[in-house]
Structure formats: C-alpha cells, structure tokens
Design an enzyme around this catalytic site. Structure first.
Site, PDB file in Angstrom:
ATOM      1  N   GLU A 194      -0.770  -9.147  -1.261  1.00 34.92           N
ATOM      2  CA  GLU A 194      -2.170  -9.416  -0.309  1.00 34.92           C
ATOM      3  C   GLU A 194      -2.900 -10.086  -2.197  1.00 34.92           C
ATOM      4  O   GLU A 194      -3.333 -10.428  -2.678  1.00 34.92           O
ATOM      5  CB  GLU A 194      -2.557  -8.509  -0.615  1.00 34.92           C
ATOM      6  CG  GLU A 194      -2.211  -9.068   0.748  1.00 34.92           C
ATOM      7  CD  GLU A 194      -3.089  -7.952   2.732  1.00 34.92           C
ATOM      8  OE1 GLU A 194      -2.038  -6.843   2.222  1.00 34.92           O
ATOM      9  OE2 GLU A 194      -3.059  -8.169   3.455  1.00 34.92           O
TER      10      GLU A 194
ATOM     11  N   ALA B  71       0.647  -1.164  -0.377  1.00 35.52           N
ATOM     12  CA  ALA B  71      -0.076  -0.404  -0.452  1.00 35.52           C
ATOM     13  C   ALA B  71       0.831   0.769  -0.046  1.00 35.52           C
ATOM     14  O   ALA B  71       1.653   1.034   0.523  1.00 35.52           O
ATOM     15  CB  ALA B  71      -0.931  -0.212   1.294  1.00 35.52           C
TER      16      ALA B  71
ATOM     17  N   GLU C 147       3.589  -5.519   7.710  1.00 36.42           N
ATOM     18  CA  GLU C 147       2.541  -4.553   7.773  1.00 36.42           C
ATOM     19  C   GLU C 147       3.374  -4.553   9.326  1.00 36.42           C
ATOM     20  O   GLU C 147       3.476  -3.424   9.788  1.00 36.42           O
ATOM     21  CB  GLU C 147       1.194  -5.397   8.470  1.00 36.42           C
ATOM     22  CG  GLU C 147       0.887  -4.668   7.227  1.00 36.42           C
ATOM     23  CD  GLU C 147       0.674  -6.295   5.342  1.00 36.42           C
ATOM     24  OE1 GLU C 147       2.102  -6.631   5.841  1.00 36.42           O
ATOM     25  OE2 GLU C 147       0.156  -6.383   4.857  1.00 36.42           O
TER      26      GLU C 147
ATOM     27  N   GLY D 156       0.327  -5.224   0.739  1.00 38.88           N
ATOM     28  CA  GLY D 156      -1.088  -4.998   0.166  1.00 38.88           C
ATOM     29  C   GLY D 156      -0.434  -5.835  -1.850  1.00 38.88           C
ATOM     30  O   GLY D 156      -0.884  -6.436  -2.134  1.00 38.88           O
TER      31      GLY D 156
HETATM   32  N1  DAK Z   1       4.302   3.021  -0.247  1.00 34.02           N
HETATM   33  C1  DAK Z   1       5.460   4.434  -1.212  1.00 34.02           C
HETATM   34  N2  DAK Z   1       6.849   4.586  -1.217  1.00 34.02           N
HETATM   35  C2  DAK Z   1       7.389   3.549  -0.990  1.00 34.02           C
HETATM   36  C3  DAK Z   1       6.691   1.717  -1.281  1.00 34.02           C
HETATM   37  C4  DAK Z   1       5.381   1.957  -0.214  1.00 34.02           C
HETATM   38  N3  DAK Z   1       5.352   1.189   0.171  1.00 34.02           N
HETATM   39  N4  DAK Z   1       7.909   1.121  -0.878  1.00 34.02           N
HETATM   40  C5  DAK Z   1       8.386   2.169  -1.250  1.00 34.02           C
HETATM   41  N5  DAK Z   1       8.544   3.467  -2.052  1.00 34.02           N
HETATM   42  C6  DAK Z   1       8.714   4.408  -2.744  1.00 34.02           C
HETATM   43  C7  DAK Z   1      10.326   4.969  -1.429  1.00 34.02           C
HETATM   44  O1  DAK Z   1       9.792   6.090  -0.560  1.00 34.02           O
HETATM   45  C8  DAK Z   1      11.063   6.055  -2.454  1.00 34.02           C
HETATM   46  O2  DAK Z   1      10.645   6.857  -2.635  1.00 34.02           O
HETATM   47  P1  DAK Z   1      11.665   7.774  -2.814  1.00 34.02           P
HETATM   48  O3  DAK Z   1      12.935   8.021  -1.329  1.00 34.02           O
HETATM   49  O4  DAK Z   1      12.600   8.200  -4.105  1.00 34.02           O
HETATM   50  O5  DAK Z   1      10.970   9.498  -3.079  1.00 34.02           O
HETATM   51  C9  DAK Z   1      11.072   5.114  -3.194  1.00 34.02           C
HETATM   52  O6  DAK Z   1       9.513   4.493  -3.924  1.00 34.02           O
HETATM   53  C10 DAK Z   1      12.289   4.022  -3.793  1.00 34.02           C
HETATM   54  O7  DAK Z   1      11.914   3.330  -2.523  1.00 34.02           O
HETATM   55  P2  DAK Z   1      13.385   2.843  -1.647  1.00 34.02           P
HETATM   56  O8  DAK Z   1      14.556   3.845  -1.631  1.00 34.02           O
HETATM   57  O9  DAK Z   1      13.013   2.252  -0.527  1.00 34.02           O
HETATM   58  O10 DAK Z   1      13.640   1.274  -2.677  1.00 34.02           O
HETATM   59  P3  DAK Z   1      15.218  -0.097  -1.729  1.00 34.02           P
HETATM   60  O11 DAK Z   1      15.116  -0.203  -3.186  1.00 34.02           O
HETATM   61  O12 DAK Z   1      16.241   1.030  -0.764  1.00 34.02           O
HETATM   62  O13 DAK Z   1      13.812  -0.785  -1.258  1.00 34.02           O
HETATM   63  C11 DAK Z   1      11.866  -1.799  -0.520  1.00 34.02           C
HETATM   64  C12 DAK Z   1      13.008  -1.296  -1.715  1.00 34.02           C
HETATM   65  C13 DAK Z   1      10.592  -2.198  -1.039  1.00 34.02           C
HETATM   66  C14 DAK Z   1      12.833  -3.202   0.195  1.00 34.02           C
HETATM   67  C15 DAK Z   1      11.215  -0.545   0.672  1.00 34.02           C
HETATM   68  O14 DAK Z   1      10.995   0.564  -0.220  1.00 34.02           O
HETATM   69  C16 DAK Z   1      10.420  -0.935   1.119  1.00 34.02           C
HETATM   70  O15 DAK Z   1      10.791  -1.978   2.844  1.00 34.02           O
HETATM   71  N6  DAK Z   1       9.297  -0.857   0.772  1.00 34.02           N
HETATM   72  C17 DAK Z   1       8.158  -0.357   1.991  1.00 34.02           C
HETATM   73  C18 DAK Z   1       7.327  -2.128   1.971  1.00 34.02           C
HETATM   74  C19 DAK Z   1       6.325  -1.947   2.630  1.00 34.02           C
HETATM   75  O16 DAK Z   1       7.003  -1.880   3.797  1.00 34.02           O
HETATM   76  N7  DAK Z   1       5.375  -2.138   1.995  1.00 34.02           N
HETATM   77  C20 DAK Z   1       4.226  -2.357   3.276  1.00 34.02           C
HETATM   78  C21 DAK Z   1       3.783  -2.986   3.859  1.00 34.02           C
HETATM   79  S1  DAK Z   1       2.339  -2.868   4.329  1.00 34.02           S
HETATM   80  C22 DAK Z   1      -5.056  -0.695   5.377  1.00 34.02           C
HETATM   81  C23 DAK Z   1      -4.666  -1.431   4.289  1.00 34.02           C
HETATM   82  C24 DAK Z   1      -3.316  -2.204   3.560  1.00 34.02           C
HETATM   83  C25 DAK Z   1      -2.458  -1.961   3.997  1.00 34.02           C
HETATM   84  C26 DAK Z   1      -2.234  -0.986   5.067  1.00 34.02           C
HETATM   85  C27 DAK Z   1      -3.293  -0.465   5.711  1.00 34.02           C
HETATM   86  N8  DAK Z   1      -5.528  -0.222   5.682  1.00 34.02           N
HETATM   87  C28 DAK Z   1      -6.316  -0.876   5.970  1.00 34.02           C
HETATM   88  C29 DAK Z   1      -5.129   1.516   6.052  1.00 34.02           C
HETATM   89  C30 DAK Z   1      -0.609  -2.519   3.796  1.00 34.02           C
HETATM   90  C31 DAK Z   1      -0.262  -2.607   4.182  1.00 34.02           C
HETATM   91  C32 DAK Z   1       1.024  -2.417   3.524  1.00 34.02           C
HETATM   92  O17 DAK Z   1       1.656  -2.702   2.481  1.00 34.02           O
END
Ligand code: DAK
Length: 269
Positions: free
Chosen positions: A122, A74, A142, A119
């Site tokens: 998912e 997400a 998450e 997400g």
């Molecule tokens: N959202 C927004 N931007 C993201 C992102 C994300 N999920 N993942 C990466 N980016 C952006 C980074 O901020 C960065 O942007 P800039 O800083 O360049 O502007 C760009 O993409 C490149 O990312 P990195 O520089 O971090 O790249 P790396 O190769 O160093 O790392 C990575 C890649 C995939 C390991 C890292 O980006 C990372 O850990 N990303 C986040 C992964 C994550 O935690 N995803 C979210 C999982 S939780 C909900 C319902 C569902 C959900 C939530 C709420 N509600 C009911 C409200 C679901 C939640 C999830 O999906």
C-alpha cells in the site's frame, strides 16, 4: 535540508534526489508506528523545504534496507493488542501519510527490492510509480490474518490494475511475483539487482529533474485532481491547469528556449 537521526529510516540526499530507506531489516522493514511517524516527519521536512525554496528537491525514492524486503506490511506484533478504535486511528494515520506522499509536488518512486506485502504494498502504491527488482513479491495478505487492507489497498489496487484483478488479489491474499506485478501494471519496470533498481530510479528522477519543476508538479496534481471525475469535469480541471501554466516563468523560458534552439534554464516558478 536537515533531518534528525531516525531510528527506523536512513536518509540520503544526493544531487536533487532524497532517498528514504525503511531500515528495520530484522522485522523485514515492517511499518511500526515509529516508522510511520518518522516517514511523516521526513515528508513534512521535504514538503517545507520545497515550499520555502530551501533545497531544490526534485524527487524522492523510497526503498527497503537489506536484500529481503521493501516492507512486509504493518507491524503484526504491534497490531495484535489494538482496540478497534486504536486500529481506526492507526489506519487513518497511515492513510494521511499516503495522501501526504501523493500531494508532494515532486515525483516519488517506490524502489521495491523484496517483499511488499500488506501495508508495504500500500505504501508503494501511494508513490507515483513502482520500480522493482526481479526477486520482489507483492500481495495484500490481510484476509489471511482476518483483516482488511487499512492503508489504502482497497482503493489504490483497483486504480492500478482494474477492479476484477484487484478483487482477485485482495480476496485470495495471494502473493505475486515481480514479473506478474509488472504484467498487471502494478510495476512500471523490472531490474536484475538492487543496485540496478536504485540506479534506474535515480536515472528517471534525474530525467524528470531536467524538466520544468512547476510543470511536473502541475501534471502530478492535475492527474490526482481529475481522479474519479467524469471525462468532461476532468477536462475542465485540465484546462484550468493549462491556464495556470501560462502564468509561470517556466512556461516563458521553455517556449523561448525551444524557439531559440537552446536548452531551457527553468527558474522553477
Ligand atoms: N510484522 C512484524 N514482524 C514481521 C512482519 C510483520 N509484518 N513480517 C515479518 N516479520 C518478522 C518475523 O516475525 C521475523 O521475526 P523473528 O521471528 O525473527 O523475530 C522476521 O521478521 C523475519 O520473518 P520470517 O522469519 O517470517 O521470514 P521468512 O523469510 O520466513 O518469511 C515473509 C518472509 C514476508 C513471507 C513472512 O515474514 C510473512 O509472511 N510476514 C508477514 C506478511 C504479512 O502478512 N504482512 C502483514 C500484511 S497485513 C490496520 C491497517 C493496516 C493493516 C493492518 C491493520 N489497522 C487499521 C489496524 C495492514 C496490514 C498488513 O500489512
């Protein structure tokens, strides 16, 4: 089928297959509400075209733009300002989209070319099955954000790999390699490159497209309808579906062609 211009998706129609590419590579294809709305719109168009017989769509591939990600979850930036009620609305919107994907009468393959996190994982699990490039990585991080899965991960992860394995992944938030995901049964097949991944997904969908479309749709919906039921209720549902198959022209054609030693020409009804 006519698709509008999407800002976060690319759509390609080739033969009878639609490929939908999540196209926000700068944010690693994170699932913003715009991506979700656009995906929802695409599913409506494809569903209506199939129902109306407008275009013989026989399968869909969902993949991510760029070499790095399928979808990194997400959109965290968008999520941070949400109130609990907005979060609930966001979650139910994405959940509705995953249900829409599961009820499409054609198979959908997630072609995972890189990170499929939160997400993103998912969304992939709401597809019929997952093919992955060897460099792909999966996970539900998450808990590292103080969150719980909101797009179906608590339900579909355990369906895919069993309760104990799913608990381990969801509690630790640990990321796993494509190889490990393949071993756990999350991924059906691995491919060395993005090109091989997309070719492999297309090849499978074209193989399925050679079968009776009514039968494929019926198998998909029957397998979904038996979920969560006892064996005896599941078998009743299957028998009902078997009866319905005998009402189709596809069944007449398939059995006729077999006995005549010919290739069937399924009318698709
Ligand atoms: N959202 C927004 N931007 C993201 C992102 C994300 N999920 N993942 C990466 N980016 C952006 C980074 O901020 C960065 O942007 P800039 O800083 O360049 O502007 C760009 O993409 C490149 O990312 P990195 O520089 O971090 O790249 P790396 O190769 O160093 O790392 C990575 C890649 C995939 C390991 C890292 O980006 C990372 O850990 N990303 C986040 C992964 C994550 O935690 N995803 C979210 C999982 S939780 C909900 C319902 C569902 C959900 C939530 C709420 N509600 C009911 C409200 C679901 C939640 C999830 O999906």
């Amino acid at each position: 089928m006519h698709f509008k211009e999407y800002s976060s998706l690319l759509i390609v129609q080739q033969d009878t297959i639609v490929t939908v590419t999540l196209n926000r590579p700068v944010a690693l294809n994170a699932l913003s509400s715009q991506v979700i709305d656009e995906l929802d719109h695409v599913l409506d168009i494809v569903g209506a075209a199939i129902a109306g017989g407008a275009w013989p769509c026989r399968g869909m591939i969902i993949t991510g733009a760029g070499e790095k990600a399928f979808a990194a979850g997400a959109d965290i930036r968008e999520m941070t300002g949400m109130s609990p009620d907005q979060a609930w609305a966001y979650s139910t919107r994405m959940q509705a989209l995953t249900l829409k994907l599961e009820s499409l009468p054609v198979p959908v393959i997630a072609a995972v070319n890189g990170f499929a996190l939160g997400g993103g994982c998912e969304l992939a699990m709401a597809c019929d099955f997952i093919y992955a490039a060897t460099r792909a990585a999966f996970g539900q991080p998450e808990v590292s954000l103080g969150l719980v899965p909101g797009f179906g991960g608590s339900v579909r992860m355990q369906q895919r790999m069993g309760l104990a394995r799913a608990r381990e992944l969801l509690y630790t938030g640990q990321r796993i390699t494509a190889d490990e995901a393949h071993r756990l049964g999350l991924v059906n097949a691995l491919f060395d490159s993005q090109e091989a991944l997309l070719t492999g997904a297309r090849r499978t969908l074209l193989m399925i497209a050679g079968q009776s479309p009514t039968a494929v749709a019926a198998v998909k919906s029957t397998m979904r309808r038996v979920e969560g039921h006892s064996t005896s209720r599941g078998l009743e549902i299957e028998a009902e579906s078997f009866r319905e198959a005998f009402r189709t022209a596809d069944m007449q054609e398939g059995t006729r062609a077999f006995l005549a030693k010919e290739k069937p020409a399924f009318p698709g009804c």
